[in-house]
Design a protein around this motif. Structure first.
Motif, PDB file in Angstrom:
ATOM      1  N   THR A   1       0.832  -1.206   0.000  1.00 33.01           N
ATOM      2  CA  THR A   1       0.000   0.000   0.000  1.00 33.01           C
ATOM      3  C   THR A   1       0.869   1.259   0.000  1.00 33.01           C
ATOM      4  O   THR A   1       0.595   2.215  -0.736  1.00 33.01           O
ATOM      5  N   LEU A   2       1.914   1.276   0.826  1.00 33.09           N
ATOM      6  CA  LEU A   2       2.823   2.426   0.854  1.00 33.09           C
ATOM      7  C   LEU A   2       3.476   2.638  -0.505  1.00 33.09           C
ATOM      8  O   LEU A   2       3.601   3.780  -0.978  1.00 33.09           O
ATOM      9  N   ILE A   3       3.904   1.550  -1.125  1.00 35.38           N
ATOM     10  CA  ILE A   3       4.546   1.654  -2.435  1.00 35.38           C
ATOM     11  C   ILE A   3       3.590   2.265  -3.454  1.00 35.38           C
ATOM     12  O   ILE A   3       3.956   3.178  -4.212  1.00 35.38           O
ATOM     13  N   ALA A   4       2.357   1.788  -3.468  1.00 35.44           N
ATOM     14  CA  ALA A   4       1.371   2.305  -4.421  1.00 35.44           C
ATOM     15  C   ALA A   4       1.072   3.776  -4.162  1.00 35.44           C
ATOM     16  O   ALA A   4       0.957   4.574  -5.110  1.00 35.44           O
ATOM     17  N   ARG A   5       0.969   4.164  -2.883  1.00 41.11           N
ATOM     18  CA  ARG A   5       0.660   5.559  -2.574  1.00 41.11           C
ATOM     19  C   ARG A   5       1.821   6.471  -2.905  1.00 41.11           C
ATOM     20  O   ARG A   5       1.625   7.609  -3.368  1.00 41.11           O
ATOM     21  N   VAL A   6       3.038   6.020  -2.666  1.00 42.20           N
ATOM     22  CA  VAL A   6       4.211   6.839  -2.998  1.00 42.20           C
ATOM     23  C   VAL A   6       4.365   6.947  -4.511  1.00 42.20           C
ATOM     24  O   VAL A   6       4.745   7.998  -5.040  1.00 42.20           O
ATOM     25  N   ARG A   7       4.064   5.870  -5.238  1.00 41.90           N
ATOM     26  CA  ARG A   7       4.141   5.918  -6.714  1.00 41.90           C
ATOM     27  C   ARG A   7       3.195   6.957  -7.262  1.00 41.90           C
ATOM     28  O   ARG A   7       3.529   7.705  -8.191  1.00 41.90           O
ATOM     29  N   GLY A   8       2.020   7.060  -6.682  1.00 42.47           N
ATOM     30  CA  GLY A   8       1.077   8.084  -7.098  1.00 42.47           C
ATOM     31  C   GLY A   8       0.600   7.892  -8.527  1.00 42.47           C
ATOM     32  O   GLY A   8       0.221   6.794  -8.934  1.00 42.47           O
ATOM     33  N   THR A   9       0.657   8.964  -9.314  1.00 45.88           N
ATOM     34  CA  THR A   9       0.124   8.934 -10.680  1.00 45.88           C
ATOM     35  C   THR A   9       1.132   8.443 -11.711  1.00 45.88           C
ATOM     36  O   THR A   9       0.763   8.206 -12.861  1.00 45.88           O
ATOM     37  N   MET A  10       2.388   8.284 -11.329  1.00 41.74           N
ATOM     38  CA  MET A  10       3.386   7.770 -12.266  1.00 41.74           C
ATOM     39  C   MET A  10       3.084   6.297 -12.562  1.00 41.74           C
ATOM     40  O   MET A  10       2.746   5.538 -11.658  1.00 41.74           O
ATOM     41  N   SER A  11       3.207   5.894 -13.812  1.00 44.64           N
ATOM     42  CA  SER A  11       2.898   4.508 -14.175  1.00 44.64           C
ATOM     43  C   SER A  11       3.902   3.554 -13.544  1.00 44.64           C
ATOM     44  O   SER A  11       5.049   3.927 -13.248  1.00 44.64           O
ATOM     45  N   GLN A  12       3.478   2.326 -13.335  1.00 42.81           N
ATOM     46  CA  GLN A  12       4.365   1.304 -12.781  1.00 42.81           C
ATOM     47  C   GLN A  12       5.566   1.081 -13.689  1.00 42.81           C
ATOM     48  O   GLN A  12       6.705   0.951 -13.208  1.00 42.81           O
ATOM     49  N   GLU A  13       5.315   1.021 -14.982  1.00 49.52           N
ATOM     50  CA  GLU A  13       6.400   0.776 -15.939  1.00 49.52           C
ATOM     51  C   GLU A  13       7.436   1.893 -15.893  1.00 49.52           C
ATOM     52  O   GLU A  13       8.658   1.629 -15.882  1.00 49.52           O
ATOM     53  N   HIS A  14       6.966   3.142 -15.877  1.00 51.24           N
ATOM     54  CA  HIS A  14       7.883   4.279 -15.879  1.00 51.24           C
ATOM     55  C   HIS A  14       8.740   4.302 -14.620  1.00 51.24           C
ATOM     56  O   HIS A  14       9.964   4.481 -14.675  1.00 51.24           O
ATOM     57  N   LEU A  15       8.121   4.109 -13.455  1.00 55.88           N
ATOM     58  CA  LEU A  15       8.875   4.145 -12.208  1.00 55.88           C
ATOM     59  C   LEU A  15       9.834   2.956 -12.120  1.00 55.88           C
ATOM     60  O   LEU A  15      10.945   3.086 -11.590  1.00 55.88           O
ATOM     61  N   SER A  16       9.431   1.798 -12.629  1.00 61.57           N
ATOM     62  CA  SER A  16      10.335   0.646 -12.654  1.00 61.57           C
ATOM     63  C   SER A  16      11.590   0.977 -13.451  1.00 61.57           C
ATOM     64  O   SER A  16      12.712   0.653 -13.034  1.00 61.57           O
ATOM     65  N   ARG A  17      11.412   1.621 -14.606  1.00 62.45           N
ATOM     66  CA  ARG A  17      12.582   2.013 -15.422  1.00 62.45           C
ATOM     67  C   ARG A  17      13.427   3.051 -14.702  1.00 62.45           C
ATOM     68  O   ARG A  17      14.669   2.993 -14.739  1.00 62.45           O
ATOM     69  N   ARG A  18      12.776   4.012 -14.045  1.00 65.44           N
ATOM     70  CA  ARG A  18      13.519   5.037 -13.304  1.00 65.44           C
ATOM     71  C   ARG A  18      14.383   4.410 -12.200  1.00 65.44           C
ATOM     72  O   ARG A  18      15.450   4.924 -11.873  1.00 65.44           O
ATOM     73  N   LEU A  19      13.912   3.312 -11.642  1.00 68.62           N
ATOM     74  CA  LEU A  19      14.662   2.618 -10.596  1.00 68.62           C
ATOM     75  C   LEU A  19      15.746   1.699 -11.163  1.00 68.62           C
ATOM     76  O   LEU A  19      16.519   1.115 -10.390  1.00 68.62           O
ATOM     77  N   GLY A  20      15.776   1.566 -12.493  1.00 67.98           N
ATOM     78  CA  GLY A  20      16.823   0.769 -13.129  1.00 67.98           C
ATOM     79  C   GLY A  20      16.441  -0.662 -13.430  1.00 67.98           C
ATOM     80  O   GLY A  20      17.315  -1.488 -13.716  1.00 67.98           O
ATOM     81  N   TYR A  21      15.164  -0.979 -13.371  1.00 67.98           N
ATOM     82  CA  TYR A  21      14.709  -2.343 -13.647  1.00 67.98           C
ATOM     83  C   TYR A  21      14.229  -2.447 -15.092  1.00 67.98           C
ATOM     84  O   TYR A  21      13.558  -1.552 -15.610  1.00 67.98           O
TER      85      TYR A  21
END
Length: 326
Positions: A9-29
């Motif tokens: 739940t914390l992860i989803a709330r911190v991610r907010g409106t950014m897509s899962q795919e985009h944030l995954s790439r930003r993290l280097g995955y």
């Protein structure tokens, strides 16, 4: 508490409106790891969570400094980046407790705890949250660094109880002393509620004790179990959010200690000490840091303690006499 579900739940709330795919790439995955995290198929280390929160422009370092409070650990956090924050936080959470004590308290085995504390491995976010909750009772304060706990279904009830306790601490300071007295071995051994036992241990009248219990019950902080009052949920309450009210609270307990000093006798175990001395500014800063570190260590010992025979008020003052009001 389902710490894995809270982590997702914390992860989803911190991610907010950014897509899962985009944030995954930003993290280097290369894969969509956020999808797996939010569905609890995998969960990140706490350091990775901090890095993700930094990417989402959450002031992680500043928040952790506020969370820990003044002292050596906070100073270290202020100088460090998010990855270096993890071992600092783990050592702060463990305090002076031995690996045996920490293992008993947390439920994690000594080898795992040792590897975390030495920085050889890093706990996953749910393991970190569980250790934090059991070692400090301040899980809600940590969650509040990233999201309002009142907005989450799994923390809403506990958060409301915490706010009630905070309100009572400001408005009725003795209510917290009465609440802690419910943990005393002498009270827990009773077959049914006897307010005289609480009154004797607190130096209050029976009427005063019963009045405080009524307020605690009305605020849903305590409940009756087997004929005795019990705390509905163990929580630590941070009263630092309002400076003026917090100052009044400190004045109240300082006055209580001064009143009890008037009853002090040579055979009593209570300590009332003072020392007036000149000191340079640099050494005063060192004493201040030592003072804060001592207080934090006391809190950790209290959080890990089992059983109680006394309710104690600890007032520790370090006052520069030339500090005048503005």
């Amino acid at each position: 508490m389902d710490y894995a579900a809270l982590s997702a739940t914390l992860i989803a709330r911190v991610r907010g409106t950014m897509s899962q795919e985009h944030l995954s790439r930003r993290l280097g995955y290369a894969s969509n790891v956020l999808y797996l995290w939010e569905r609890q198929r995998r969960l990140p280390t706490v350091g990775t969570f901090f890095r993700m929160a930094d990417l989402r422009r959450r002031a992680v370092r500043d928040g952790l400094v506020r969370f820990v409070g003044p002292g050596a650990t906070a100073n270290g956090l202020a100088r460090s980046g998010s990855p270096a924050a993890v071992p600092l936080l783990l050592h702060w959470m463990s305090g002076d407790q031995s690996s045996v004590e920490l293992a008993r308290l947390s439920g994690f085995d000594r080898t795992t705890l040792s590897r975390w504390l030495k920085g050889k491995t890093e706990p996953r976010l749910p393991d970190f949250l569980e250790l934090l909750d059991k070692a400090t009772l301040r899980l809600l304060d940590f969650v509040a660094l990233f999201v309002d706990p009142g907005e989450l279904a799994m923390t809403r009830e506990a958060y409301a109880a915490s706010k009630n306790r905070q309100r009572l601490a400001y408005e009725l300071p003795w209510s917290h002393a009465v609440l802690h007295a419910l943990e005393l071995a002498a009270y827990r051994a009773l077959p049914r509620h006897r307010p005289a036992v609480l009154a004797e241990h607190l130096g209050l009248s029976i009427a005063e004790v019963e009045a405080q219990l009524a307020q605690l019950f009305a605020a849903h902080v305590i409940e009756k179990q087997g004929g005795l009052w019990r705390e509905a949920r163990m929580l630590s309450v941070d009263t630092r959010s309002d400076f003026a009210l917090n100052r009044e609270l400190k004045q109240h307990w300082a006055a209580v200690a001064a009143e009890r000093l008037g009853r002090h006798e040579p055979h009593h175990q209570s300590l009332f000490s003072y020392n007036v001395f000149p000191i340079a500014r640099a050494e005063f800063a060192r004493l201040r840091e030592l003072h804060l570190d001592y207080y934090q260590r006391v809190r950790q010992i209290v959080a890990a303690a089992t059983g109680a025979d006394h309710v104690v008020v600890m007032n520790v003052q370090l006052c520069a006499l030339d500090e005048a009001p503005r």
